[in-house]
Design a protein around this motif. Structure first.
Motif, PDB file in Angstrom:
ATOM      1  N   ALA A   1      -6.919  -6.915   0.244  1.00  0.00           N
ATOM      2  CA  ALA A   1      -5.851  -6.357   0.024  1.00  0.00           C
ATOM      3  C   ALA A   1      -4.852  -6.976  -0.846  1.00  0.00           C
ATOM      4  O   ALA A   1      -4.693  -8.186  -0.737  1.00  0.00           O
ATOM      5  N   SER A   2      -4.298  -6.394  -1.810  1.00  0.00           N
ATOM      6  CA  SER A   2      -3.055  -6.826  -2.614  1.00  0.00           C
ATOM      7  C   SER A   2      -1.875  -5.967  -3.080  1.00  0.00           C
ATOM      8  O   SER A   2      -2.160  -4.708  -2.891  1.00  0.00           O
ATOM      9  N   GLY A   3      -1.087  -6.138  -3.628  1.00  0.00           N
ATOM     10  CA  GLY A   3       0.190  -5.344  -4.217  1.00  0.00           C
ATOM     11  C   GLY A   3       1.402  -5.555  -3.470  1.00  0.00           C
ATOM     12  O   GLY A   3       2.104  -4.610  -3.959  1.00  0.00           O
ATOM     13  N   GLY A   4       1.580  -5.915  -2.640  1.00  0.00           N
ATOM     14  CA  GLY A   4       2.774  -5.889  -1.662  1.00  0.00           C
ATOM     15  C   GLY A   4       3.830  -6.737  -2.460  1.00  0.00           C
ATOM     16  O   GLY A   4       3.340  -7.589  -3.451  1.00  0.00           O
ATOM     17  N   GLY A   5       4.764  -6.511  -1.844  1.00  0.00           N
ATOM     18  CA  GLY A   5       6.144  -7.230  -2.699  1.00  0.00           C
ATOM     19  C   GLY A   5       7.371  -6.847  -2.159  1.00  0.00           C
ATOM     20  O   GLY A   5       7.436  -6.082  -1.124  1.00  0.00           O
ATOM     21  N   LEU A   6       8.552  -7.132  -2.826  1.00  0.00           N
ATOM     22  CA  LEU A   6       9.673  -6.757  -2.424  1.00  0.00           C
ATOM     23  C   LEU A   6      10.289  -5.763  -3.573  1.00  0.00           C
ATOM     24  O   LEU A   6      10.269  -5.989  -4.611  1.00  0.00           O
ATOM     25  N   VAL A   7      10.795  -4.723  -2.904  1.00  0.00           N
ATOM     26  CA  VAL A   7      11.045  -3.373  -3.864  1.00  0.00           C
ATOM     27  C   VAL A   7      12.370  -2.978  -3.021  1.00  0.00           C
ATOM     28  O   VAL A   7      12.704  -2.999  -2.003  1.00  0.00           O
TER      29      VAL A   7
ATOM     30  N   ARG B   1       2.024  -0.121  -5.549  1.00  0.00           N
ATOM     31  CA  ARG B   1       0.619   0.299  -5.520  1.00  0.00           C
ATOM     32  C   ARG B   1      -0.060  -0.703  -4.638  1.00  0.00           C
ATOM     33  O   ARG B   1      -0.154  -1.798  -5.452  1.00  0.00           O
ATOM     34  N   LEU B   2      -0.587  -0.381  -3.586  1.00  0.00           N
ATOM     35  CA  LEU B   2      -1.586  -1.136  -3.000  1.00  0.00           C
ATOM     36  C   LEU B   2      -3.041  -1.182  -3.311  1.00  0.00           C
ATOM     37  O   LEU B   2      -3.354   0.105  -3.435  1.00  0.00           O
ATOM     38  N   SER B   3      -3.937  -2.200  -3.349  1.00  0.00           N
ATOM     39  CA  SER B   3      -5.196  -2.092  -3.600  1.00  0.00           C
ATOM     40  C   SER B   3      -5.982  -2.826  -2.552  1.00  0.00           C
ATOM     41  O   SER B   3      -5.559  -3.641  -1.951  1.00  0.00           O
ATOM     42  N   CYS B   4      -7.085  -2.291  -2.499  1.00  0.00           N
ATOM     43  CA  CYS B   4      -7.967  -2.835  -1.373  1.00  0.00           C
ATOM     44  C   CYS B   4      -9.526  -2.996  -2.061  1.00  0.00           C
ATOM     45  O   CYS B   4     -10.084  -1.660  -2.260  1.00  0.00           O
TER      46      CYS B   4
ATOM     47  N   TYR C   1      -6.693   2.653  -3.087  1.00  0.00           N
ATOM     48  CA  TYR C   1      -5.333   2.588  -3.505  1.00  0.00           C
ATOM     49  C   TYR C   1      -4.723   3.088  -2.451  1.00  0.00           C
ATOM     50  O   TYR C   1      -4.685   4.299  -1.778  1.00  0.00           O
ATOM     51  N   LEU C   2      -3.352   2.802  -2.304  1.00  0.00           N
ATOM     52  CA  LEU C   2      -2.210   3.417  -1.549  1.00  0.00           C
ATOM     53  C   LEU C   2      -0.949   3.384  -2.527  1.00  0.00           C
ATOM     54  O   LEU C   2      -0.376   2.307  -2.942  1.00  0.00           O
ATOM     55  N   GLN C   3      -0.647   4.494  -3.016  1.00  0.00           N
ATOM     56  CA  GLN C   3       0.446   4.537  -4.059  1.00  0.00           C
ATOM     57  C   GLN C   3       1.721   4.945  -3.357  1.00  0.00           C
ATOM     58  O   GLN C   3       1.590   6.032  -2.492  1.00  0.00           O
ATOM     59  N   MET C   4       2.822   4.429  -3.139  1.00  0.00           N
ATOM     60  CA  MET C   4       3.816   4.566  -2.376  1.00  0.00           C
ATOM     61  C   MET C   4       5.027   4.496  -3.381  1.00  0.00           C
ATOM     62  O   MET C   4       5.443   3.917  -4.072  1.00  0.00           O
ATOM     63  N   ASN C   5       5.779   5.921  -3.269  1.00  0.00           N
ATOM     64  CA  ASN C   5       6.735   6.271  -3.987  1.00  0.00           C
ATOM     65  C   ASN C   5       7.977   6.507  -3.081  1.00  0.00           C
ATOM     66  O   ASN C   5       7.641   6.564  -1.744  1.00  0.00           O
TER      67      ASN C   5
ATOM     68  N   GLY D   1      -3.557  -8.644   5.473  1.00  0.00           N
ATOM     69  CA  GLY D   1      -2.600  -7.835   5.095  1.00  0.00           C
ATOM     70  C   GLY D   1      -1.656  -8.350   3.794  1.00  0.00           C
ATOM     71  O   GLY D   1      -1.932  -9.374   3.554  1.00  0.00           O
ATOM     72  N   THR D   2      -1.103  -7.349   3.465  1.00  0.00           N
ATOM     73  CA  THR D   2      -0.163  -7.546   2.287  1.00  0.00           C
ATOM     74  C   THR D   2       1.302  -6.969   2.674  1.00  0.00           C
ATOM     75  O   THR D   2       1.149  -5.999   3.194  1.00  0.00           O
ATOM     76  N   GLU D   3       2.264  -7.715   2.396  1.00  0.00           N
ATOM     77  CA  GLU D   3       3.473  -7.649   3.169  1.00  0.00           C
ATOM     78  C   GLU D   3       4.327  -6.815   2.070  1.00  0.00           C
ATOM     79  O   GLU D   3       4.513  -7.145   0.809  1.00  0.00           O
ATOM     80  N   VAL D   4       4.878  -5.768   2.586  1.00  0.00           N
ATOM     81  CA  VAL D   4       5.770  -5.041   1.837  1.00  0.00           C
ATOM     82  C   VAL D   4       7.234  -4.939   2.332  1.00  0.00           C
ATOM     83  O   VAL D   4       7.465  -4.777   3.854  1.00  0.00           O
TER      84      VAL D   4
END
Length: 114
Positions: free
Chosen positions: A5-11, A18-21, A78-82, A107-110
């Motif tokens: 999994a990837s794509g986490g971050g600070l927003v 968008r998270l990818s697995c 993918y998980l597109q998070m808006n 895990g990837t942290e959001v």
């Protein structure tokens, strides 16, 4: 079966991620796939799922904001998070139900700031 999994971050609140697995050892499209999250002090919860038949379901808290999808060519879900909210802050995990056995990615942290 391995999941990456990837794509986490600070927003900021209202933003998108968008998270990818990406899977190996299995074809993602042949599994029921899910995105889960776990916030500090809380239990892990299902956020979104997509079946091998491409049916989807979402937690009520993310309906209309998150979209789960897969790309068979890339063997990735993918998980597109808006419209992210501070309460979406958590570690997000992808899961594969592979013939009744469950596999988890790291895990990837959001983090969503207000």
């Amino acid at each position: 079966v391995q999941l990456q999994a990837s794509g986490g971050g600070l927003v900021q609140a209202g933003g998108s991620l968008r998270l990818s697995c990406t899977g190996s050892g299995t074809a993602i499209s042949r599994n029921d796939m899910g995105w889960y999250r776990q916030a500090p002090g809380k239990e892990r919860e299902l956020v979104a799922a997509i079946t091998s038949g491409a049916g989807t379901n979402y937690a009520d808290s993310v309906k209309g904001r998150f979209t789960i999808s897969n790309d068979n060519a890339k063997n990735t879900v993918y998980l597109q998070m808006n419209s992210l909210k501070p309460e979406d802050t958590a570690v997000y995990y992808c899961n594969a139900d592979h013939y009744g056995m469950h596999y988890w990615g790291k895990g990837t942290e959001v983090t969503v700031s207000s």
